[in-house]
Design a protein around this motif. Sequence first.
Motif, short mmCIF file in Angstrom:
data_model
loop_
_atom_site.label_atom_id
_atom_site.label_comp_id
_atom_site.label_asym_id
_atom_site.label_seq_id
_atom_site.Cartn_x
_atom_site.Cartn_y
_atom_site.Cartn_z
N GLN A 36 0.83 -1.21 0.00
CA GLN A 36 0.00 0.00 0.00
C GLN A 36 0.86 1.26 0.00
O GLN A 36 1.79 1.37 0.80
CB GLN A 36 -0.85 0.05 1.27
N GLY A 76 10.09 -3.26 8.14
CA GLY A 76 9.20 -4.43 8.12
C GLY A 76 8.71 -4.72 6.71
O GLY A 76 8.72 -5.87 6.27
N HIS A 91 -6.37 0.10 -2.63
CA HIS A 91 -6.47 -0.30 -1.22
C HIS A 91 -6.17 0.88 -0.29
O HIS A 91 -6.79 1.02 0.76
CB HIS A 91 -5.49 -1.44 -0.90
N VAL A 134 2.16 -16.08 -3.14
CA VAL A 134 2.04 -14.71 -2.65
C VAL A 134 2.98 -14.47 -1.46
O VAL A 134 2.68 -14.86 -0.34
CB VAL A 134 0.58 -14.39 -2.25
P1 TYM Z 1 1.02 -3.47 3.61
O1 TYM Z 1 1.14 -2.35 2.63
O2 TYM Z 1 0.48 -3.18 4.96
O3 TYM Z 1 2.44 -4.14 3.83
C1 TYM Z 1 3.21 -4.53 2.72
C2 TYM Z 1 3.95 -5.83 3.02
O4 TYM Z 1 4.79 -5.65 4.15
C3 TYM Z 1 4.53 -6.66 5.12
N1 TYM Z 1 4.73 -6.09 6.45
C4 TYM Z 1 5.55 -6.61 7.37
N2 TYM Z 1 6.36 -7.70 7.33
C5 TYM Z 1 7.09 -7.97 8.45
N3 TYM Z 1 7.05 -7.20 9.57
C6 TYM Z 1 6.25 -6.10 9.64
N4 TYM Z 1 6.24 -5.36 10.75
C7 TYM Z 1 5.46 -5.78 8.51
N5 TYM Z 1 4.58 -4.77 8.24
C8 TYM Z 1 4.14 -4.99 6.98
C9 TYM Z 1 3.09 -7.05 4.88
O5 TYM Z 1 2.80 -8.33 5.40
C10 TYM Z 1 3.00 -6.99 3.38
O6 TYM Z 1 3.48 -8.18 2.80
N6 TYM Z 1 -3.05 -6.02 2.21
C11 TYM Z 1 -1.65 -5.79 1.91
C12 TYM Z 1 -1.41 -5.29 0.51
C13 TYM Z 1 -2.01 -6.12 -0.57
C14 TYM Z 1 -1.57 -7.40 -1.02
C15 TYM Z 1 -2.44 -7.75 -2.10
C16 TYM Z 1 -0.56 -8.26 -0.63
C17 TYM Z 1 -3.07 -5.78 -1.34
N7 TYM Z 1 -3.33 -6.75 -2.26
C18 TYM Z 1 -2.30 -8.96 -2.76
C19 TYM Z 1 -0.42 -9.47 -1.30
C20 TYM Z 1 -1.29 -9.82 -2.36
C21 TYM Z 1 -1.11 -4.76 2.89
O7 TYM Z 1 -1.83 -3.99 3.46
O8 TYM Z 1 0.23 -4.69 2.96
#
Ligand code: TYM
Length: 343
Positions: free
Chosen positions: A9, A17, A43, A142
Amino acid sequence: TPRVFSGIQPSGDLHLGNYLGAIRRFVPLQDTHETLYCVVDMHAITVWQEPEALRRATREVAAAFIAAGIDPKRSIIFNQSQVAEHAELAWVFNCIARIGWMNRMTQFKDKAGKNSENVSLGLLAYPSLMAADILLYKATQVPVGDDQKQHLELTRDIAAKFNNDYAQTIKALGLGGDTGEFFPMTDPLIAGPATRIMSLRDGTKKMSKSDPSDQSRISLLDDADAIAKKIRRATTDPAELPETVEGLAGRPEADNLVGIYAALSDRSKPEVLAEFGGKGWGVFKPALADLAVSVLSPMSTRMRELLDDPETIDGVLRDGGARARAIAAPIMDEVRRIVGFVR
Ligand code: TYM
């Protein structure tokens, strides 16, 4: 070759992270898979975004992809809104998924809080759009961080219910392949030492874009000085580093910093502890700061260069959008036939 899809996003600063849990892991998949990496701007607007800030954040995520080593020729880098089929398939899924499924999502409950009557309808339907992102390309792999696990389970539920509800037409049209399934079951790729990076201030809280404390996270645009300072000031317990991973149990801050070290150096936690076990924070933190700076600084320099030339980034996103659409269009066409939409 199996197809990989993942999304990030554009809603604020990218942090360590996002990099270790997702972006860094996207890079090697280019060698073995067909890869689509998406900046999910649709999103992002489930919560209010200033239009200019959204544009900037979208380019920032694209710049991070490229600076991290994702090759816009080998991978498809694009922003979600350029491929209208995402919204179209999400609508079909909105009619497949149940409201109860959405209400059970912990991320929705966290974001909506007590005020769930007054959040956008899009925030509730968020996982339905996410399922559409993935299934529009029939992607099966994914790579994500641990916090997306529940959303990916829901993606499988939606795929299964679609396949089941429309089983007859899928069969009649011959669109079910050997298994009778139109949409494949997606495998989450959640692995390695960094699937859940925690706040530098509190080892029990996830590192996140929305934490009010800037000291809680390392931003991908932080300079060397800021990175070193944040690591030096990271909360820790007073004990030395343990010799084994079992010794990290009940020590969330230590576990987190060792995990970060492991991920940044492509090693495992046991390997890191073999080197640092028995040593104190006065040794480990400077080593971690050096490592983090050596990995992140070249990346942030490259990101800044790329961001100085937004035309080029926009060109990458446009080209990626066209290539993504070429894959999505025929699949969406089949969905329309399956559902019974007249053309
Ligand atoms: P988003 O934008 O919040 O985060 C992007 C990616 O970073 C990972 N992530 C982390 N990994 C480890 N430690 C952390 N503290 C941490 N914070 C975030 C998230 O797991 C993610 O992989 N819904 C998703 C975006 C999305 C998506 C998709 C992902 C939309 N459509 C289709 C995969 C497939 C999201 O909000 O990620």
